[in-house]
Enzyme design. Structure first.
Site, PDB file in Angstrom:
ATOM      1  N   GLU A 325       1.949   0.735  -8.126  1.00  0.00           N
ATOM      2  CA  GLU A 325       0.998  -0.347  -7.900  1.00  0.00           C
ATOM      3  C   GLU A 325       0.357  -0.189  -6.533  1.00  0.00           C
ATOM      4  O   GLU A 325       1.067  -0.083  -5.527  1.00  0.00           O
ATOM      5  CB  GLU A 325       1.693  -1.711  -7.946  1.00  0.00           C
ATOM      6  CG  GLU A 325       2.204  -2.126  -9.297  1.00  0.00           C
ATOM      7  CD  GLU A 325       2.763  -3.539  -9.279  1.00  0.00           C
ATOM      8  OE1 GLU A 325       2.718  -4.190 -10.324  1.00  0.00           O
ATOM      9  OE2 GLU A 325       3.245  -3.993  -8.213  1.00  0.00           O
ATOM     10  N   CYS A 326      -0.960  -0.174  -6.470  1.00  0.00           N
ATOM     11  CA  CYS A 326      -1.718  -0.157  -5.225  1.00  0.00           C
ATOM     12  C   CYS A 326      -1.234   0.971  -4.306  1.00  0.00           C
ATOM     13  O   CYS A 326      -1.502   2.135  -4.572  1.00  0.00           O
ATOM     14  CB  CYS A 326      -1.669  -1.517  -4.548  1.00  0.00           C
ATOM     15  SG  CYS A 326      -2.994  -1.753  -3.336  1.00  0.00           S
TER      16      CYS A 326
END
Length: 435
Positions: A325-326
């Site tokens: 994520e990210c």
């Protein structure tokens, strides 16, 4: 649910977080079991709340979460004596288009949970006019209980007298008056506060905030203002995406929502932390490797040199799923270019190349409909999350993972990507949509 209240403000930058931390610690010092919450999609504040209260804090998000999940998370307050929630941005700030449960404002969270609002007002540069601000906030939503105000950054006893005169004129309770002090701030960087684990002396700072609050705030009045609310029995927390989850966790990878981890553990999943910065590979006995967001751009050189981590992750991905994520997504890519233009090799499990030299601000809620499966969700599943970063995509040659839109339904270019068993998104998952 125990009695509670919401600490909010007219805007960001008023000193709300330092007031929150001081209040949590002061109440805990008085022998209360204090349950903290954070309204909105914040990745950093819950760790500060935990340090101050000694009890895990959870996000409540009326845009991304349905009623059952809000109630399930609210149920984490069982056994506490008092709840103290911290708002995000200004009290009424949310998105323009409602989600499943609402617009995502702190006022909405407070109303749903039955918490009166304590408004932290920055009194710098005004006197009686501060009362007009407080009156406007109390009147904007008459159904929202309002406990009173804490005046922050008051310059002198004369300044205090003038402000109090205005508050008396509109019958606004003053719960505390904090003199101006330049040292009552927390260090910040581009995403807001630094992480709790990075603070050079967090315990001393929080103890200082508590002493300051105890000296200048009426804690008895704060406790008396808290209101109990009968919360309906809610649903379950999110289910784990696997039974044994290798979770990257260090100063570069730490942005995982607490309610997700709580749900995974409650369902019997085993979480196996590992540190890419310490050149650790994911546990080979895990079923899934998950790299959350964080600050890989601040540690890109160390990540590029972490051969054991990189080779272990690549070996893991040959037979089991890996998700990022990210910041974790960036670390799964081919390369990350830092703010000085230096290119750093990443894991190479995806073709993604991101740059902080060419900064672009990405902020907002995200709704994603999966084009392909990712850990914990199949094709066609709708997910709710939040995106907050400054990186720019230079290359993304892999298949898109999802169709992504913002809170108003406008398409978002950062669709995530997929290669083999490896997936990644720029948004941080908050919750899946229930049919």
């Amino acid at each position: 649910m125990p009695p509670g209240l919401m600490v909010s403000a007219p805007a960001s930058g008023t000193g709300k977080t330092t007031v929150m931390l001081g209040l949590l610690r002061a109440l805990a010092q008085d022998g209360l079991t204090v349950q903290p919450f954070k309204s909105g999609p914040d990745y950093i504040d819950p760790a500060f709340h935990l340090a101050a209260a000694g009890r895990a804090s959870f996000n409540l998000d009326s845009w991304a979460m349905d009623e059952a999940l809000l109630q399930a998370i609210g149920g984490r307050a069982r056994g506490a004596d008092i709840v103290v929630a911290e708002g995000s941005m200004g009290l009424f700030d949310g998105v323009a288009t409602a989600g499943r449960a609402g617009f995502g404002s702190s006022a909405e969270t407070a109303a749903r949970m039955g918490w009166p609002v304590v408004l932290v007002l920055d009194a710098g540069g005004q006197a009686q006019s501060a009362a007009a601000t407080a009156l406007g906030f109390r009147s904007y939503r008459p159904d929202l209980p309002f406990a009173g105000v804490i005046l922050n950054r008051v310059a002198s006893p004369r300044h205090e007298r003038l402000i109090r005169r205005g508050m008396e004129a509109v019958d606004m309770p003053v719960l505390g008056v904090l003199p101006r002090r330049g040292d009552l701030t927390l260090p910040e960087r581009h995403l807001g506060l630094i992480q709790a684990v990075e603070h050079p002396d967090l315990e001393t700072a929080i103890a200082g905030y508590a002493d300051f609050l105890r000296e200048h705030v009426d804690l008895a009045a704060i406790r008396a203002a808290a209101m109990a609310h009968a919360l309906p029995a809610g649903g379950a927390l999110p289910s784990p995406p696997a039974q044994r989850i290798a979770l990257a966790r260090d100063a570069a990878f730490s942005f995982t929502y607490p309610h997700l981890l709580e749900g995974w553990r409650a369902a019997g999943a085993e979480i196996l932390p590992f540190s890419p910065l310490a050149d650790e590979a994911p546990d080979p006995g895990a079923d899934l490797a998950w790299l959350p967001g964080g600050y890989p751009e601040l540690h890109a050189g160390r990540l590029a040199a972490a051969e054991r981590f990189r080779e272990g992750l690549r070996d893991f991905a040959r037979s089991r799923p890996v998700h990022g994520e990210c910041g974790g997504y960036m670390a799964l890519g081919e390369a990350l270019i830092d703010k000085d233009g230096q290119r750093h090799r990443m894991a190479g499990l995806l073709g993604l190349v991101t740059s902080y030299e060419k900064r672009k601000f990405h902020l907002g809620y995200r709704r994603a409909v999966l084009e392909a499966a990712m850990p914990g969700a199949g094709p066609g599943a709708a997910l709710r999350g939040h995106e907050f970063h400054y990186s720019t995509i230079l290359e993304q040659p892999d298949a898109p993972l999802a169709r992504v839109a913002d809170a108003d339904g406008a398409p978002v270019a950062e669709t995530g990507s997929l290669r083999g068993r490896v997936t990644g998104t720029f948004f941080h998952l908050i919750a899946g949509e229930t049919p």
